[in-house]
Design a protein around this motif. Structure first.
Motif, PDB file in Angstrom:
ATOM      1  N   ASP A  92       0.608  -1.154   0.019  1.00 53.93           N
ATOM      2  CA  ASP A  92      -0.122   0.055   0.034  1.00 53.93           C
ATOM      3  C   ASP A  92       0.819   1.068   0.032  1.00 53.93           C
ATOM      4  N   THR A  93       1.110   1.822  -1.001  1.00 55.42           N
ATOM      5  CA  THR A  93       1.820   2.819  -1.331  1.00 55.42           C
ATOM      6  C   THR A  93       1.468   4.082  -0.580  1.00 55.42           C
ATOM      7  N   GLU A  94       0.372   4.238  -0.060  1.00 57.91           N
ATOM      8  CA  GLU A  94      -0.263   5.399   0.771  1.00 57.91           C
ATOM      9  C   GLU A  94       0.139   5.243   2.371  1.00 57.91           C
ATOM     10  N   ARG A  95       0.889   4.264   2.362  1.00 53.13           N
ATOM     11  CA  ARG A  95       1.518   4.004   3.939  1.00 53.13           C
ATOM     12  C   ARG A  95       2.849   3.859   4.058  1.00 53.13           C
ATOM     13  N   GLU A  96       3.483   4.619   3.221  1.00 50.87           N
ATOM     14  CA  GLU A  96       4.971   4.786   3.339  1.00 50.87           C
ATOM     15  C   GLU A  96       5.629   5.570   4.508  1.00 50.87           C
ATOM     16  N   LEU A  97       6.860   5.672   4.727  1.00 53.93           N
ATOM     17  CA  LEU A  97       7.472   6.187   5.731  1.00 53.93           C
ATOM     18  C   LEU A  97       8.741   6.958   5.207  1.00 53.93           C
ATOM     19  N   PRO A  98       8.356   8.180   4.391  1.00 55.27           N
ATOM     20  CA  PRO A  98       9.347   8.641   3.308  1.00 55.27           C
ATOM     21  C   PRO A  98      10.704   9.154   4.200  1.00 55.27           C
ATOM     22  N   HIS A  99      10.703   9.583   5.359  1.00 47.58           N
ATOM     23  CA  HIS A  99      11.728  10.239   6.181  1.00 47.58           C
ATOM     24  C   HIS A  99      12.647   9.294   6.835  1.00 47.58           C
ATOM     25  N   THR A 100      12.039   8.323   7.416  1.00 45.34           N
ATOM     26  CA  THR A 100      12.643   7.131   8.366  1.00 45.34           C
ATOM     27  C   THR A 100      13.121   6.148   7.240  1.00 45.34           C
ATOM     28  N   ASP A 101      12.415   5.806   6.167  1.00 47.38           N
ATOM     29  CA  ASP A 101      12.501   4.682   5.308  1.00 47.38           C
ATOM     30  C   ASP A 101      12.200   5.001   3.823  1.00 47.38           C
ATOM     31  N   PRO A 102      13.099   5.832   3.539  1.00 45.13           N
ATOM     32  CA  PRO A 102      13.016   6.404   2.231  1.00 45.13           C
ATOM     33  C   PRO A 102      13.215   5.451   1.183  1.00 45.13           C
ATOM     34  N   TYR A 103      13.703   4.222   1.476  1.00 42.34           N
ATOM     35  CA  TYR A 103      13.958   3.159   0.159  1.00 42.34           C
ATOM     36  C   TYR A 103      12.921   2.182   0.416  1.00 42.34           C
ATOM     37  N   GLN A 104      11.973   2.174   1.496  1.00 44.30           N
ATOM     38  CA  GLN A 104      10.747   1.222   1.770  1.00 44.30           C
ATOM     39  C   GLN A 104      11.487  -0.125   2.169  1.00 44.30           C
ATOM     40  N   ARG A 105      12.797  -0.189   2.679  1.00 46.37           N
ATOM     41  CA  ARG A 105      13.534  -1.423   3.044  1.00 46.37           C
ATOM     42  C   ARG A 105      12.608  -1.980   4.209  1.00 46.37           C
ATOM     43  N   GLN A 106      12.325  -1.406   5.185  1.00 41.30           N
ATOM     44  CA  GLN A 106      11.674  -1.746   6.554  1.00 41.30           C
ATOM     45  C   GLN A 106      10.320  -2.285   6.166  1.00 41.30           C
ATOM     46  N   GLY A 138       9.459 -17.843  26.184  1.00 42.87           N
ATOM     47  CA  GLY A 138       9.297 -17.060  27.257  1.00 42.87           C
ATOM     48  C   GLY A 138      10.162 -15.700  27.133  1.00 42.87           C
ATOM     49  N   LEU A 139      10.789 -15.574  25.966  1.00 46.02           N
ATOM     50  CA  LEU A 139      11.601 -14.420  25.781  1.00 46.02           C
ATOM     51  C   LEU A 139      10.843 -13.350  25.305  1.00 46.02           C
ATOM     52  N   SER A 140      11.244 -11.953  25.386  1.00 48.27           N
ATOM     53  CA  SER A 140      10.740 -10.843  24.880  1.00 48.27           C
ATOM     54  C   SER A 140      11.691 -10.441  23.660  1.00 48.27           C
ATOM     55  N   LEU A 141      11.238  -9.850  22.569  1.00 51.80           N
ATOM     56  CA  LEU A 141      12.015  -9.145  21.513  1.00 51.80           C
ATOM     57  C   LEU A 141      11.339  -8.041  21.211  1.00 51.80           C
ATOM     58  N   HIS A 142      12.155  -7.023  20.937  1.00 52.38           N
ATOM     59  CA  HIS A 142      11.906  -5.551  20.550  1.00 52.38           C
ATOM     60  C   HIS A 142      12.680  -4.827  19.331  1.00 52.38           C
ATOM     61  N   PRO A 143      12.179  -4.801  18.005  1.00 51.65           N
ATOM     62  CA  PRO A 143      12.997  -4.179  17.141  1.00 51.65           C
ATOM     63  C   PRO A 143      13.517  -2.622  17.474  1.00 51.65           C
ATOM     64  N   VAL A 144      14.897  -2.471  17.407  1.00 52.22           N
ATOM     65  CA  VAL A 144      15.342  -1.137  17.590  1.00 52.22           C
ATOM     66  C   VAL A 144      16.493  -0.865  16.655  1.00 52.22           C
ATOM     67  N   SER A 145      15.782  -0.566  15.298  1.00 51.10           N
ATOM     68  CA  SER A 145      16.387  -0.518  14.251  1.00 51.10           C
ATOM     69  C   SER A 145      16.756   0.899  13.560  1.00 51.10           C
ATOM     70  N   GLN A 146      16.603   1.536  14.479  1.00 48.92           N
ATOM     71  CA  GLN A 146      16.947   3.292  14.200  1.00 48.92           C
ATOM     72  C   GLN A 146      18.369   3.277  13.602  1.00 48.92           C
ATOM     73  N   ALA A 147      19.133   2.750  13.917  1.00 45.80           N
ATOM     74  CA  ALA A 147      20.621   2.822  13.301  1.00 45.80           C
ATOM     75  C   ALA A 147      20.727   2.169  11.949  1.00 45.80           C
ATOM     76  N   LEU A 148      19.707   1.337  11.613  1.00 44.85           N
ATOM     77  CA  LEU A 148      19.693   0.740  10.260  1.00 44.85           C
ATOM     78  C   LEU A 148      18.822   1.675   9.288  1.00 44.85           C
ATOM     79  N   GLN A 149      18.374   2.939   9.551  1.00 46.13           N
ATOM     80  CA  GLN A 149      17.573   3.664   8.770  1.00 46.13           C
ATOM     81  C   GLN A 149      18.641   4.469   7.997  1.00 46.13           C
TER      82      GLN A 149
END
Length: 372
Positions: free
Chosen positions: A88-102, A311-322
């Protein structure tokens, strides 16, 4: 799969001083018990209620993790036994995900969850990725009989991205061994300390860059009514947050102003969360094609379900990959630290033992179907 200043009940108590704001705003028990955004959470309750195999699988697939909860999937069911997936191209994140990788990784999560759910009715899903290039569908998915049920399905309804401080308890070696086919698990103290600092500095960069901050602020949903009306983006709801809204301590304007008290408190709480992390999960790919990104999403979904089973928790912290200009120093550092030469780091996540998190709002399945 990023988040911003999501504040838990425990965190909120540190702000409101054990109840003073609740008292000052006259928040009643009735108010507290009616703050659940039931409409926005209904897709979790409806999952599995469809009888047609594709629709049943899709009712689970829409619960997949995705960046900023944008839910960037649209499906066409007009061809028998086939799901055609579009972004859905109306749901982009142009500033933090400019190439739509995430966003593409999020679509990979969707595809894997659909395949896992389809296996429960004995259907295998054959994927034809980008059959017309990047301007066409993301995948043509053909349902075929003969699959064995995937045991990870048992954990689909409990899967979360836990955005809370984790305990200092180390991840046991036996669990690391189970996760190692899906991710590189980093537990060595010096290594963990360096990654913690990287994630913190990268998060600050996103928050201190006006256009990337505002991208998040514009996607915030304040309170039950906004969340039910737009069950995507960053949900800020529940009785404690809504008490702060009533008291004027939490608002869209404050979250857009780095000088505000509310913004500064959010930064402090986020730092506390990031540094309460005993381990990290890293996923890389040899290349960075759309197919690589889809595969990373599929592996991330399986990693998330496997951590849930343990029983583990997981949380993406991918800001450094933007991939915006101000993030470049952190992006380069992340790749130097975390990836073999020439590989792309696709996902980075906190790993440890955390509390049970609430499900995220979702758009109903029918809103994601464009034909059929």
């Amino acid at each position: 799969m990023r988040d911003i200043m999501t504040i838990s009940r425990r965190k909120m108590l540190t702000i409101i001083g054990g109840g003073t704001i609740l008292a000052a705003t006259g928040v009643s028990t009735l108010f507290a018990t009616t703050r659940r955004p039931g409409k926005a959470l209904a897709p979790w309750e409806a999952a599995g209620g469809e009888s047609e195999p594709r629709r049943r699988a899709l009712s689970f697939a829409i619960l997949a993790p995705n960046p900023h909860n944008r839910q960037p999937w649209l499906v066409d069911l007009s061809e028998a036994d086939t799901v055609t997936l579009y972004r859905d191209t109306e749901r982009e994140l142009p500033h933090t995900d400019p190439y739509q990788r995430q966003l593409t990784i999020g679509l990979g999560c969707f595809l894997e969850l659909m395949a896992i759910a389809a296996s429960q009715t004995g259907h295998a899903v054959e994927l034809d990725l980008y059959p017309q290039g990047e301007d066409g569908p993301v995948a043509i998915c053909r349902f075929r009989e003969g699959a064995t049920p995937d045991p990870l399905f048992a954990h689909v309804m409990d899967r979360r991205s836990c955005k809370e401080p984790y305990s200092a308890e180390p991840v046991p070696a036996a669990m690391i061994e189970q996760l190692s086919p899906l991710a590189d698990i980093r537990t060595e103290p010096d290594d963990v300390a360096k990654i913690r600092d990287l994630t913190w500095q990268a998060w600050l960069t996103e928050m201190q860059t006006e256009r990337t901050l505002m991208e998040s602020v514009e996607l915030m949903r304040f309170g039950k009514a906004e969340i039910n009306a737009n069950p995507d983006g960053i949900d800020l709801g529940g009785p404690f947050l809504e008490a702060l809204m009533l008291a004027g301590m939490l608002s869209r304007e404050a979250q857009a102003d780095p000088a505000s008290t509310g913004f500064k408190e959010g930064v402090r709480l986020y730092e506390e969360m990031l540094f309460a992390t005993p381990a990290y999960a890293v996923q890389t790919t040899p290349g960075n094609s759309r197919a690589d990104q889809i595969e990373a999403g599929r592996r991330w979904l399986r990693l998330n379900l496997t951590t849930t089973s343990l029983g583990l928790s997981l949380h993406p912290v991918s800001q450094a990959l933007q991939e915006f200009d101000e993030m470049r120093p952190h992006y380069e550092k992340a790749h130097a630290m975390l990836a073999p030469a020439g590989h792309t780091v696709q996902m980075l996540g906190r790993l440890g033992f955390g509390p049970q998190a609430n499900p995220s709002p979702r758009w109903p399945l029918e809103t994601r179907i464009i034909n059929g």
